[in-house]
Write an enzyme that holds these catalytic residues in place. Structure first.
Site, PDB file in Angstrom:
ATOM      1  N   HIS A 118      33.479  37.132  34.066  1.00 23.18           N
ATOM      2  CA  HIS A 118      34.686  36.320  34.278  1.00 23.18           C
ATOM      3  C   HIS A 118      35.305  36.528  35.655  1.00 23.18           C
ATOM      4  O   HIS A 118      36.009  35.653  36.148  1.00 23.18           O
ATOM      5  CB  HIS A 118      35.722  36.579  33.179  1.00 23.18           C
ATOM      6  CG  HIS A 118      36.028  38.020  32.949  1.00 23.18           C
ATOM      7  ND1 HIS A 118      35.327  38.772  32.038  1.00 23.18           N
ATOM      8  CD2 HIS A 118      36.925  38.849  33.521  1.00 23.18           C
ATOM      9  CE1 HIS A 118      35.795  40.004  32.052  1.00 23.18           C
ATOM     10  NE2 HIS A 118      36.769  40.077  32.954  1.00 23.18           N
ATOM     11  N   GLY A 162      34.835  33.844  38.640  1.00 22.47           N
ATOM     12  CA  GLY A 162      35.623  32.621  38.760  1.00 22.47           C
ATOM     13  C   GLY A 162      37.111  32.806  38.529  1.00 22.47           C
ATOM     14  O   GLY A 162      37.875  31.857  38.613  1.00 22.47           O
ATOM     15  N   HIS A 163      37.542  34.042  38.229  1.00 15.57           N
ATOM     16  CA  HIS A 163      38.958  34.286  37.892  1.00 15.57           C
ATOM     17  C   HIS A 163      39.491  35.459  38.702  1.00 15.57           C
ATOM     18  O   HIS A 163      39.604  36.568  38.173  1.00 15.57           O
ATOM     19  CB  HIS A 163      39.079  34.584  36.398  1.00 15.57           C
ATOM     20  CG  HIS A 163      40.459  34.432  35.853  1.00 15.57           C
ATOM     21  ND1 HIS A 163      41.378  35.449  35.851  1.00 15.57           N
ATOM     22  CD2 HIS A 163      41.078  33.377  35.287  1.00 15.57           C
ATOM     23  CE1 HIS A 163      42.498  35.033  35.286  1.00 15.57           C
ATOM     24  NE2 HIS A 163      42.338  33.775  34.931  1.00 15.57           N
ATOM     25  N   PHE A 164      39.810  35.401  39.839  1.00 18.33           N
ATOM     26  CA  PHE A 164      39.801  34.281  40.787  1.00 18.33           C
ATOM     27  C   PHE A 164      39.013  34.732  42.005  1.00 18.33           C
ATOM     28  O   PHE A 164      39.195  35.876  42.423  1.00 18.33           O
ATOM     29  CB  PHE A 164      41.230  33.921  41.203  1.00 18.33           C
ATOM     30  CG  PHE A 164      42.103  33.512  40.048  1.00 18.33           C
ATOM     31  CD1 PHE A 164      41.994  32.222  39.530  1.00 18.33           C
ATOM     32  CD2 PHE A 164      43.001  34.383  39.462  1.00 18.33           C
ATOM     33  CE1 PHE A 164      42.806  31.818  38.476  1.00 18.33           C
ATOM     34  CE2 PHE A 164      43.801  33.986  38.405  1.00 18.33           C
ATOM     35  CZ  PHE A 164      43.704  32.706  37.908  1.00 18.33           C
ATOM     36  N   VAL A 179      41.221  38.932  38.778  1.00 19.49           N
ATOM     37  CA  VAL A 179      42.222  39.347  37.799  1.00 19.49           C
ATOM     38  C   VAL A 179      41.618  39.134  36.411  1.00 19.49           C
ATOM     39  O   VAL A 179      41.023  38.085  36.141  1.00 19.49           O
ATOM     40  CB  VAL A 179      43.509  38.500  37.948  1.00 19.49           C
ATOM     41  CG1 VAL A 179      44.511  38.836  36.863  1.00 19.49           C
ATOM     42  CG2 VAL A 179      44.135  38.681  39.320  1.00 19.49           C
TER      43      VAL A 179
END
Length: 142
Positions: free
Chosen positions: A42, A45-47, A52
């Protein structure tokens, strides 16, 4: 509980197993650990440029940690599952970053007729990052 024991009571597997160790657990209280690493998918893409941990995954880690107390209830069937049925009062106070050690601790508030309610907090270095009251429904083994 080490990871081998956790795998016996949680059906989750990579990349969705979000508890590395249960540090303490009895019929009322629990404390678990999640090492947050940049290798988790994750974070790509976050971020980008500012990774985070998504709040929904912090909640999921809290829910998985709560199973440490739920499986110790007299009404919990061997091989049974605990399904998250509700989230109340969720608060996210500060971000969780790669490299953090997330401590997930909580207390069973009520357990009756296969339904449990748990107050849970997520902490990093003693500072609360998130909290919620979670409701679970138990399903027996088939």
């Amino acid at each position: 509980m080490d990871i081998r024991e956790i795998l016996k009571v949680l059906p989750h597997r990579y990349p969705f197993l979000l508890v590395d160790r249960v540090l303490e657990a009895d019929e009322r209280r629990f404390k678990a650990l999640k090492n947050v690493t940049f290798n988790e998918p994750h974070f790509q893409g976050h971020f980008p440029g500012h990774p985070v941990m998504p709040g929904v995954l912090i909640l999921e880690a809290m829910a998985q940690a709560a199973v440490g107390a739920l499986v110790r209830q007299p009404g919990f069937p061997q091989g049974g599952l605990a399904f998250l049925a509700g989230v109340e009062g969720a608060r996210f106070r500060r971000p969780v970053y790669p490299g953090d050690t997330l401590i997930l601790e909580g207390e069973l508030l009520a357990f009756r007729r296969g339904v449990g309610k748990v107050a849970v907090r997520a902490l990093v270095e003693g500072e609360e990052r998130a909290s919620a009251t979670l409701t679970f429904v138990l399903q027996g083994a088939s």
